[in-house]
Motif scaffolding. Structure first.
Motif, PDB file in Angstrom:
ATOM      1  N   VAL A 490      22.884  32.072  90.752  1.00 14.29           N
ATOM      2  CA  VAL A 490      24.015  31.612  91.564  1.00 14.29           C
ATOM      3  C   VAL A 490      24.021  32.333  92.909  1.00 14.29           C
ATOM      4  O   VAL A 490      24.246  31.714  93.965  1.00 14.29           O
ATOM      5  N   GLY A 511      23.399  23.658  87.938  1.00 15.40           N
ATOM      6  CA  GLY A 511      24.363  24.142  86.966  1.00 15.40           C
ATOM      7  C   GLY A 511      23.633  24.869  85.867  1.00 15.40           C
ATOM      8  O   GLY A 511      22.486  24.576  85.538  1.00 15.40           O
ATOM      9  N   ALA A 549      28.079  21.605  83.210  1.00 10.06           N
ATOM     10  CA  ALA A 549      28.340  22.516  84.332  1.00 10.06           C
ATOM     11  C   ALA A 549      28.334  21.741  85.644  1.00 10.06           C
ATOM     12  O   ALA A 549      27.545  20.819  85.851  1.00 10.06           O
ATOM     13  N   GLN A 550      29.218  22.154  86.529  1.00  5.93           N
ATOM     14  CA  GLN A 550      29.254  21.573  87.857  1.00  5.93           C
ATOM     15  C   GLN A 550      28.217  22.271  88.737  1.00  5.93           C
ATOM     16  O   GLN A 550      27.576  23.237  88.347  1.00  5.93           O
ATOM     17  N   SER A 552      26.507  24.681  91.042  1.00  5.33           N
ATOM     18  CA  SER A 552      26.655  26.129  91.260  1.00  5.33           C
ATOM     19  C   SER A 552      27.636  26.756  90.287  1.00  5.33           C
ATOM     20  O   SER A 552      28.296  27.760  90.600  1.00  5.33           O
ATOM     21  N   GLN A 553      27.725  26.203  89.082  1.00  5.65           N
ATOM     22  CA  GLN A 553      28.629  26.744  88.067  1.00  5.65           C
ATOM     23  C   GLN A 553      27.822  27.215  86.861  1.00  5.65           C
ATOM     24  O   GLN A 553      26.848  26.573  86.453  1.00  5.65           O
ATOM     25  N   LEU A 555      28.335  28.033  82.946  1.00  7.00           N
ATOM     26  CA  LEU A 555      29.211  27.928  81.778  1.00  7.00           C
ATOM     27  C   LEU A 555      28.639  28.775  80.653  1.00  7.00           C
ATOM     28  O   LEU A 555      27.451  28.654  80.300  1.00  7.00           O
ATOM     29  N   ALA A 589      33.827  30.165  82.546  1.00  7.93           N
ATOM     30  CA  ALA A 589      33.013  30.076  83.763  1.00  7.93           C
ATOM     31  C   ALA A 589      32.721  31.493  84.236  1.00  7.93           C
ATOM     32  O   ALA A 589      33.652  32.274  84.469  1.00  7.93           O
ATOM     33  N   MET A 591      32.097  34.335  86.629  1.00  3.08           N
ATOM     34  CA  MET A 591      32.526  34.524  88.006  1.00  3.08           C
ATOM     35  C   MET A 591      31.884  35.754  88.662  1.00  3.08           C
ATOM     36  O   MET A 591      31.991  35.931  89.870  1.00  3.08           O
TER      37      MET A 591
END
Length: 594
Positions: A490, A511, A549-550, A552-553, A555, A589, A591
């Motif tokens: 990421v 993702g 996953a979206q 750049s996400q 999970l 998610a 972070m």
């Protein structure tokens, strides 16, 4: 083609190096001498007309210590041997040097002088060798020739008894003549052989003798092989001198205390007395069996020629037949050397054969090194298509038969997929090279993040990457390592995304899905096509998380979160209904990493 050129350069360099060793090192002479002795020195049948009368222990017990003997005793022995005029020996060779007249017993000198006038006596002389102080030369030269004293040298034939000794102290060579002060002096055995040949009316090989200053001795008899009497036997009533009619009689020291025993090439375990060495040289002259020793140039040239031949065979012969070809070359040279020896020349044996052996060893070493280089090249190539850790595991475990194949293991599974990849391929469908370039850039990013955190890339599935942690190789804290790898992706993806947007005008991202748990790790597939991978619900769950996953996400499952929640920052999401799951799954998610 390039490898063959490299091989030729390496081969040429090795040949030059070995050639320099053979030419200048001169370290193999002990083995060369020993092999020549074993091959060329074979006992034969001693000449029936050569007799050795030894001044042995029995003679010393009979007449006292040799230092107390008078020359009259030797004169009596010569007279007894020549008692019958019509049945005298052809030669009576006395290996005792009388360089000075006797001051105490001149009457015995007279008796000896009368005895040698029989005309069949040979006495020894000696070549005095040393450094000439009046010249600037440092090497040894002939300073004088010491002859039998007075009229002895006029009435008796004489020849020098000096012998040659090789570097290992063994007598293999016989000097035949020596020039000094305008004259040529011949050796004791040459003089004896000439007198014997004259007696019987035939000629020895004078051409060989006059052309060769030094000859290689072909020993016929071992110590004790020639017909022998004790010097004391001559004076016994039973001794009948006529039985030595027309023979060569060699009289000389034959007791250990007289210090005239020497190591010889036909036997290394027992010394031979000087009088027997003379007997062997005399027989070699009579038989025409003296040999010409190899010159220093020949001793170097022959190994170099065989070395070059071996290297040529290595280039022209298939590897399968090269050992056979070199073996044939070695056997051929061995028998050629024996044939040449029978023709009168001594060729080196050990170093030429060593040259062929070294060629063979060089080929083995080169082939091994080449094989290892090729193996490493293939291994490195293989690692471009299969995870390097998996390559090492398969090699170590023996492939599909290894103990590590098909095991249950707690692992972390990470899936990452490029978002917007399909629209991008549509937009760039006329430019496949750009598609591949973009994909490789992303795969480089994902793979580096996995490897840097101790994970293994299981496979690439189109634009997706599947990675295992604690899958192929053991990994401590594998769940946290997987989370770090996901977060690294990421962090670094944004710069890659911007670069692709600037270069190709397309906007992409990816993702990530991460889950942990028990899975089966092992080889799957038929016998002709294996895939070393992980299967099970853990893998399926990670794949489903990635698909939800979206851009750049990351999970992560609740199982992952519960293990590493103290070390990460994560936001809880609404439970997700994943395909294949009967109940909704808790999801977080990722972070950040604390």
């Amino acid at each position: 083609m390039k490898s063959r050129i490299i091989k030729r350069y390496v081969t040429a360099g090795a040949a030059v190096l070995l050639g320099l060793v053979f030419a200048f090192a001169d370290i193999f002479w002990p083995l060369e001498y020993r092999l020549q002795d074993a091959v060329f020195q074979q006992a034969g049948l001693p000449h029936a007309d050569i007799f050795v009368i030894g001044i042995d222990e029995h003679a010393l017990d009979t007449f006292g210590p040799f230092g107390q003997w008078t020359r009259g005793l030797i004169a009596d022995a010569i007279n007894i041997l020549n008692r019958y005029e019509e049945a005298r020996p052809a030669v009576i060779a006395v290996d005792i040097l009388y360089a000075e007249p006797s001051r105490r017993y001149p009457q015995y000198d007279k008796a000896l002088l009368e005895a040698v006038q029989a005309g069949n006596v040979v006495l020894p002389s000696n070549i005095h060798v040393g450094v000439d102080r009046e010249s600037l030369a440092a090497e040894n030269v002939v300073l004088d020739v010491i002859l039998p004293f007075g009229q002895l040298s006029e009435y008796a034939e004489h020849g020098f008894v000096n012998t040659a000794v090789d570097r290992d102290g063994i007598k293999r060579l016989a000097p035949l003549w020596q020039d000094f002060d305008g004259g040529r002096f011949y050796s004791f055995p040459v003089t004896v052989a000439r007198m014997y040949a004259d007696f019987w009316g035939y000629k020895i090989n004078e051409g060989f003798i006059t052309s060769q200053e030094m000859a290689y001795i072909r020993y016929t008899g071992n110590p004790g092989d020639f017909w022998q009497f004790s010097f004391a036997d001559i004076f016994e009533d039973w001794f009948y001198p006529a039985m030595l009619e027309g023979a060569i009689v060699l009289i000389g020291p034959y007791a250990m205390g007289m210090k005239d025993d020497h190591p010889v090439s036909i036997r290394h375990d027992i010394n031979m007395y000087g009088v027997e060495i003379h007997a062997n040289v005399v027989q070699a002259i009579l038989d025409g069996a003296l040999k010409i020793p190899a010159s220093p140039i020949m001793a170097v040239a022959i190994p170099l020629i065989l070395l070059a031949l071996g290297m040529l065979l290595m280039e022209l012969t298939e590897k399968l037949y090269m050992a056979f070809a070199l073996l044939l070359a070695g056997i051929g040279y061995f028998f050629l050397a024996q044939y040449i020896y029978n023709q009168g020349y001594v060729l080196p044996l050990f170093v030429p054969l060593l040259a062929l052996v070294l060629v063979f060893l060089y080929q083995l070493i080169y082939a091994y090194a080449l094989g290892m280089a090729e193996k490493n090249r293939l291994r490195n190539t293989f690692k471009k298509y299969v995870d390097p850790k998996l390559v090492d595991v398969l090699i170590k475990s023996g492939g599909s038969e290894g103990d590590a194949i098909g095991q249950k293991r707690d692992i972390a599974v990470l899936f990452v997929d490029i978002r917007g990849f399909t629209p991008m391929t549509e937009k760039l469908k006329g430019e496949p090279e750009k598609v591949v370039a973009i994909l490789n850039e992303y795969l480089e990013l994902t793979s580096s993040a996995v490897f840097n955190n101790g994970g293994s890339v299981d496979k690439f599935i189109g634009d997706a990457t599947m990675a295992l942690f604690n899958g192929f190789v053991p990994l401590d804290d594998h769940v946290f390592a997987a989370a770090k790898a996901a977060w690294d992706m990421v962090q670094k993806a944004e710069s890659v995304n911007q670069s692709i947007l600037r270069q190709f005008g397309v906007e992409v991202g990816f993702g990530v899905g991460l889950h942990c748990g028990e899975a089966i790790v092992g080889n799957l597939g038929p016998s002709f096509r294996k895939d070393y991978t992980a299967i099970g619900d853990t893998v399926n769950t990670a794949a489903r998380l990635e698909s939800n996953a979206q851009k750049s996400q990351v999970l992560i499952s609740d199982d992952v979160y519960q293990i590493i929640r103290e070390r990460i920052e994560a936001a809880p999401l609404e439970p997700m209904q994943l395909k294949g799951k009967s109940e909704a799954v808790k999801v977080h998610a990722l972070m950040g990493i604390k």
